[in-house]
Design a protein around this motif. Structure first.
Motif, mmCIF file in Angstrom:
data_model
loop_
_atom_site.group_PDB
_atom_site.id
_atom_site.type_symbol
_atom_site.label_atom_id
_atom_site.label_comp_id
_atom_site.label_asym_id
_atom_site.label_seq_id
_atom_site.Cartn_x
_atom_site.Cartn_y
_atom_site.Cartn_z
ATOM 1 N N UNK A 26 0.312 -6.356 0.976
ATOM 2 C CA UNK A 26 -0.149 -7.182 0.285
ATOM 3 C C UNK A 26 -1.141 -8.719 0.601
ATOM 4 N N UNK A 27 -1.046 -9.133 1.340
ATOM 5 C CA UNK A 27 -1.685 -10.042 2.600
ATOM 6 C C UNK A 27 -3.170 -10.259 2.863
ATOM 7 N N UNK A 28 -3.260 -8.289 3.460
ATOM 8 C CA UNK A 28 -4.244 -8.337 3.587
ATOM 9 C C UNK A 28 -5.191 -7.791 2.669
ATOM 10 N N UNK A 29 -4.397 -7.309 1.345
ATOM 11 C CA UNK A 29 -5.724 -6.695 0.332
ATOM 12 C C UNK A 29 -5.630 -7.927 -0.822
ATOM 13 N N UNK A 30 -4.489 -8.548 -1.144
ATOM 14 C CA UNK A 30 -4.953 -9.953 -1.788
ATOM 15 C C UNK A 30 -5.145 -10.603 -1.785
ATOM 16 N N UNK A 31 -5.134 -11.694 0.008
ATOM 17 C CA UNK A 31 -5.731 -12.784 0.310
ATOM 18 C C UNK A 31 -6.769 -12.345 1.300
ATOM 19 N N UNK A 32 -6.558 -11.407 1.643
ATOM 20 C CA UNK A 32 -8.150 -11.919 2.633
ATOM 21 C C UNK A 32 -8.856 -10.302 1.460
ATOM 22 N N UNK A 33 -8.875 -10.733 0.380
ATOM 23 C CA UNK A 33 -9.788 -8.941 0.323
ATOM 24 C C UNK A 33 -10.220 -8.217 0.782
ATOM 25 N N UNK A 34 -9.430 -7.446 1.247
ATOM 26 C CA UNK A 34 -9.897 -6.473 2.282
ATOM 27 C C UNK A 34 -9.482 -4.895 1.306
ATOM 28 N N UNK A 35 -10.576 -4.215 1.403
ATOM 29 C CA UNK A 35 -10.130 -2.908 0.911
ATOM 30 C C UNK A 35 -8.939 -1.905 1.675
ATOM 31 N N UNK A 36 -8.498 -0.942 0.688
ATOM 32 C CA UNK A 36 -7.415 0.091 0.866
ATOM 33 C C UNK A 36 -7.800 0.445 2.790
ATOM 34 N N UNK A 37 -9.208 0.873 2.867
ATOM 35 C CA UNK A 37 -9.167 1.660 3.974
ATOM 36 C C UNK A 37 -9.074 0.842 5.440
ATOM 37 N N UNK A 38 -9.502 -1.099 5.317
ATOM 38 C CA UNK A 38 -10.111 -1.287 5.632
ATOM 39 C C UNK A 38 -8.096 -2.191 6.760
ATOM 40 N N UNK A 39 -7.520 -1.984 5.006
ATOM 41 C CA UNK A 39 -6.108 -2.590 5.887
ATOM 42 C C UNK A 39 -5.168 -1.457 6.661
ATOM 43 N N UNK A 40 -5.733 -0.245 6.024
ATOM 44 C CA UNK A 40 -5.156 1.289 6.494
ATOM 45 C C UNK A 40 -5.745 1.039 8.107
ATOM 46 N N UNK A 41 -6.756 1.210 8.627
ATOM 47 C CA UNK A 41 -7.466 1.073 9.642
ATOM 48 C C UNK A 41 -7.110 -0.379 10.744
ATOM 49 N N UNK A 42 -6.172 -1.635 10.154
ATOM 50 C CA UNK A 42 -5.535 -2.441 10.681
ATOM 51 C C UNK A 42 -4.173 -2.279 11.038
ATOM 52 N N UNK A 43 -3.708 -1.684 9.873
ATOM 53 C CA UNK A 43 -2.059 -1.515 10.213
ATOM 54 C C UNK A 43 -1.942 -0.618 11.251
ATOM 55 N N UNK A 44 -2.689 0.624 11.449
ATOM 56 C CA UNK A 44 -2.704 2.212 11.829
ATOM 57 C C UNK A 44 -1.957 3.146 11.017
ATOM 58 N N UNK A 45 -2.000 2.925 9.967
ATOM 59 C CA UNK A 45 -1.733 3.871 9.080
ATOM 60 C C UNK A 45 -2.162 4.588 7.740
ATOM 61 N N UNK A 46 -2.523 5.241 7.250
ATOM 62 C CA UNK A 46 -2.992 5.810 6.242
ATOM 63 C C UNK A 46 -2.973 4.970 4.913
ATOM 64 N N UNK A 47 -4.397 5.780 4.381
ATOM 65 C CA UNK A 47 -4.829 4.654 2.911
ATOM 66 C C UNK A 47 -3.733 4.789 2.321
ATOM 67 N N UNK A 48 -3.078 6.438 2.125
ATOM 68 C CA UNK A 48 -1.810 7.300 1.066
ATOM 69 C C UNK A 48 -0.816 5.980 1.362
ATOM 70 N N UNK A 49 -0.656 6.051 2.570
ATOM 71 C CA UNK A 49 0.525 4.921 2.976
ATOM 72 C C UNK A 49 0.085 3.196 2.203
ATOM 73 N N UNK A 50 -0.746 2.804 2.478
ATOM 74 C CA UNK A 50 -1.187 1.556 1.962
ATOM 75 C C UNK A 50 -1.188 1.466 0.393
ATOM 76 N N UNK A 51 -1.841 2.359 -0.351
ATOM 77 C CA UNK A 51 -1.116 2.469 -1.583
ATOM 78 C C UNK A 51 0.201 2.280 -2.034
ATOM 79 N N UNK A 52 1.130 3.089 -1.545
ATOM 80 C CA UNK A 52 2.438 3.217 -1.697
ATOM 81 C C UNK A 52 3.482 1.695 -1.647
ATOM 82 N N UNK A 53 2.160 1.285 0.059
ATOM 83 C CA UNK A 53 3.229 0.141 -0.341
ATOM 84 C C UNK A 53 3.029 -1.421 -1.063
#
Length: 180
Positions: free
Chosen positions: A137-164
């Protein structure tokens, strides 16, 4: 021939160092302020947040010569900051350098404007979320990162990011409704 191979290896290594230093300097200029703001979501003390970011850049500078894709370096740096913040909170450290508690900072005009009650409630509610949901949530809505960038940052899949993100938003909405 062996001495030529060693020399070539040393030459490659020596040329990688200035490029790595330039990468770290460019990332510092572009990302340092945002990373301090990011760290503030995880730690209360501004000095501790600055220390976390400084430590992240120190760690990055040690391994920057190994970075092959400079486009992913910012995501790697964000993940270092998040992991250091978790470690800071887990151990209950006042700062990474084991200093006594810092004197409270005088709030800047920007911080004063951002210190509205509703923002404080949202931050408090964010802190109650599980780590992955909060990180997403912080990476998406505070830093305005796209799902793919969040997935790369956290080392998880894009689908996991969407679920979280979905679960975190649902929990956050419930928590904020209960507080009203």
């Amino acid at each position: 021939m062996e001495s030529v191979d060693v020399l070539d290896g040393e030459t490659r290594e020596a040329s990688a160092v200035p490029a790595a230093d330039a990468l770290v300097a460019a990332l510092f200029a572009a990302e340092a302020d945002r990373l301090v703001s990011l760290a503030r979501f995880f730690v209360e003390d501004r000095t501790a947040a600055e220390d976390l970011v400084q430590e992240a850049f120190i760690r990055l500078s040690r391994t920057a010569h190994r970075i092959r894709d400079s486009e992913r370096a910012a995501a790697y740096l964000r993940s270092i900051v998040i992991n250091l913040a978790r470690d800071h909170n887990r151990r209950g450290l006042v700062s990474l350098r084991h200093r006594p508690p810092a004197v409270l900072d005088e709030p800047s005009a920007e911080e004063t404007a951002a210190a509205r009650e509703s923002r404080s409630e949202v931050v408090a509610a964010l802190r109650t979320l599980p780590h992955r949901q909060r990180d997403c949530l912080v990476l998406r809505y505070y830093l305005d990162l796209p799902v793919e960038a969040i997935a790369t940052t956290l080392g998880i899949s894009a689908n996991s990011v969407k679920t979280h993100l979905q679960r975190g938003m649902r929990t956050l909405a419930t928590t904020l409704e209960e507080r009203q």
